[in-house]
Write an enzyme that holds these catalytic residues in place. Structure first.
Site, PDB file in Angstrom:
ATOM      1  N   MET A  92      37.716  -5.896  16.491  1.00 26.80           N
ATOM      2  CA  MET A  92      37.237  -7.275  16.328  1.00 26.80           C
ATOM      3  C   MET A  92      36.283  -7.691  17.451  1.00 26.80           C
ATOM      4  SD  MET A  92      40.831  -9.040  15.155  1.00 26.80           S
ATOM      5  CE  MET A  92      41.874  -8.031  16.214  1.00 26.80           C
ATOM      6  N   GLY A 101      44.740  -3.763   5.812  1.00 20.82           N
ATOM      7  CA  GLY A 101      43.794  -2.774   6.321  1.00 20.82           C
ATOM      8  C   GLY A 101      44.391  -2.021   7.510  1.00 20.82           C
ATOM      9  N   ILE A 148      49.098  -2.764  13.927  1.00 25.41           N
ATOM     10  CA  ILE A 148      48.025  -2.784  14.923  1.00 25.41           C
ATOM     11  C   ILE A 148      47.102  -3.937  14.536  1.00 25.41           C
ATOM     12  CG2 ILE A 148      46.030  -1.571  15.906  1.00 25.41           C
ATOM     13  CD1 ILE A 148      48.476  -0.195  16.807  1.00 25.41           C
ATOM     14  N   LYS A 208      41.040 -13.260   5.214  1.00 24.45           N
ATOM     15  CA  LYS A 208      40.697 -14.182   6.304  1.00 24.45           C
ATOM     16  C   LYS A 208      39.255 -13.949   6.687  1.00 24.45           C
ATOM     17  CE  LYS A 208      45.105 -14.433   8.674  1.00 24.45           C
ATOM     18  NZ  LYS A 208      45.743 -13.145   8.470  1.00 24.45           N
ATOM     19  N   ASP A 218      44.536  -8.221   1.960  1.00 22.77           N
ATOM     20  CA  ASP A 218      43.506  -8.734   2.879  1.00 22.77           C
ATOM     21  C   ASP A 218      42.111  -8.431   2.348  1.00 22.77           C
ATOM     22  OD1 ASP A 218      45.444  -9.250   4.755  1.00 22.77           O
ATOM     23  OD2 ASP A 218      45.103  -7.401   5.860  1.00 22.77           O
TER      24      ASP A 218
HETATM   25  N1  SAH Z   1      45.280  -3.323  11.135  1.00 19.13           N
HETATM   26  C1  SAH Z   1      43.910  -2.893  11.266  1.00 19.13           C
HETATM   27  C2  SAH Z   1      43.109  -3.763  12.206  1.00 19.13           C
HETATM   28  C3  SAH Z   1      42.936  -5.177  11.726  1.00 19.13           C
HETATM   29  S1  SAH Z   1      41.934  -6.131  12.822  1.00 19.13           S
HETATM   30  C4  SAH Z   1      43.876  -1.430  11.718  1.00 19.13           C
HETATM   31  O1  SAH Z   1      44.911  -0.877  12.069  1.00 19.13           O
HETATM   32  O2  SAH Z   1      42.780  -0.850  11.700  1.00 19.13           O
HETATM   33  C5  SAH Z   1      40.356  -5.989  12.056  1.00 19.13           C
HETATM   34  C6  SAH Z   1      39.454  -5.081  12.849  1.00 19.13           C
HETATM   35  O3  SAH Z   1      39.767  -3.720  12.587  1.00 19.13           O
HETATM   36  C7  SAH Z   1      37.986  -5.199  12.506  1.00 19.13           C
HETATM   37  O4  SAH Z   1      37.393  -6.304  13.157  1.00 19.13           O
HETATM   38  C8  SAH Z   1      37.456  -3.897  13.041  1.00 19.13           C
HETATM   39  O5  SAH Z   1      37.316  -3.947  14.443  1.00 19.13           O
HETATM   40  C9  SAH Z   1      38.598  -2.950  12.732  1.00 19.13           C
HETATM   41  N2  SAH Z   1      38.358  -2.213  11.482  1.00 19.13           N
HETATM   42  C10 SAH Z   1      39.088  -2.277  10.362  1.00 19.13           C
HETATM   43  N3  SAH Z   1      38.592  -1.417   9.428  1.00 19.13           N
HETATM   44  C11 SAH Z   1      37.549  -0.795   9.997  1.00 19.13           C
HETATM   45  C12 SAH Z   1      36.632   0.208   9.571  1.00 19.13           C
HETATM   46  N4  SAH Z   1      36.675   0.752   8.358  1.00 19.13           N
HETATM   47  N5  SAH Z   1      35.670   0.613  10.447  1.00 19.13           N
HETATM   48  C13 SAH Z   1      35.603   0.097  11.680  1.00 19.13           C
HETATM   49  N6  SAH Z   1      36.442  -0.847  12.137  1.00 19.13           N
HETATM   50  C14 SAH Z   1      37.399  -1.289  11.314  1.00 19.13           C
END
Ligand code: SAH
Length: 260
Positions: free
Chosen positions: A176, A95, A100, A64, A42
């Site tokens: 998000m 990520g 989640i 995306k 991603d």
């Molecule tokens: N699977 C991921 C979430 C994916 S949805 C997880 O468990 O974290 C994508 C959202 O995750 C982003 O819009 C933001 O709200 C959050 N996010 C991901 N990485 C982040 C980071 N380093 N700092 C703050 N928010 C983060």
């Protein structure tokens, strides 16, 4: 490592890459990355994590953007299946945590439907990375004993029922939510949440340029606008948002993970 197609069946490993810092990968995740033939990743996966991908592995980006989907989810599932069926060890690097808001469930289903072996390795979800890095516990005996994770995407926001998820003794973490922050505040206040409920925004949690911004619910949209908050960021609603530190100097530069 290139698979021997005659004897080694391919497989898919969904790997949680954590919120950014490479040394927040689990050992199991680091080992899977080190063994990958193909890495499907991603946009959210941090540069230091990408640096752990072995030189011989093929990289495929399925990043995306809110306004532009480079690849549909069904096509990502089909890609994982095809690469595994070609005998490759496929790492699907995501990520945070794959389960989640990561669509990991859909990718597991695609693999199962095709009879492809699939494993899931959890990652530090950004809410947990943000809480730790900002010293902002999501639960605390004096402040909150319930914590909820919601998706604040603009699309479908009105249909989501968040009643009861925020307020006294509760922490609400919104993923998000940056783009829709103004509407999120209106929605929560419309549901009866006090305008002076504390909020925090944690941008780029665990990364060296992490920012922590604090305000009150009524000013959520204003804070995002004034500070020009950009994705990725989390919104944390509740009393715990007053805890912790805004200093980011303690965040160490990520170290390579030991993989053996
Ligand atoms: N699977 C991921 C979430 C994916 S949805 C997880 O468990 O974290 C994508 C959202 O995750 C982003 O819009 C933001 O709200 C959050 N996010 C991901 N990485 C982040 C980071 N380093 N700092 C703050 N928010 C983060």
């Amino acid at each position: 490592m290139i698979a021997d197609e005659s004897s080694t069946p391919g497989r898919v490993v969904l790997v949680g890459a954590g919120p950014g810092a490479a040394d927040l990968l689990t050992l199991r995740a680091a080992r899977a990355v080190a063994a990958a033939d193909v890495v499907v990743h991603d946009g959210l996966v941090g540069a230091d994590v990408m640096a752990m991908v072995p030189a011989g592995a093929r990289l495929v980006s399925v990043a995306k953007r809110r306004d532009r989907h480079t690849m549909q989810q069904a096509d990502i599932g089909a890609l994982l299946v095809a690469e595994a069926q070609a005998g490759h060890m496929v790492v699907r690097l995501k990520g945070g945590d794959p389960f989640i808001f990561g669509r990991g469930g859909e990718e597991v289903e695609a693999c199962n439907a095709a009879g492809v072996s699939v494993e899931v390795i959890p990652g530090v979800s950004s809410a947990l990375g943000a809480a730790a890095a900002a010293h902002m516990p999501l639960t605390h005996r004096d402040h909150a004993s319930i914590v909820s994770f919601v998706a604040g995407e603009c699309r479908g926001l009105a249909d989501q029922n968040w009643v009861g998820l925020a307020g006294k003794g509760r922490t609400l973490v919104i993923y998000m939510g940056v783009t829709g922050s103004e509407r999120i505040a209106e929605k929560l206040m419309g549901d009866g949440l006090a305008p002076d409920t504390p909020i925090a925004i944690v941008e780029r949690a665990t990364l060296p340029d992490m920012r922590v911004l604090r305000s009150l619910l009524a000013d959520l949209g204003g804070t995002v606008a004034r500070a020009a908050v950009k994705s990725p960021a989390l919104i944390i609603v509740g009393d715990v948002a007053t805890l912790g530190t805004d200093a980011v100097t303690q965040i160490a530069k990520a170290q390579p993970c030991p993989v053996n």
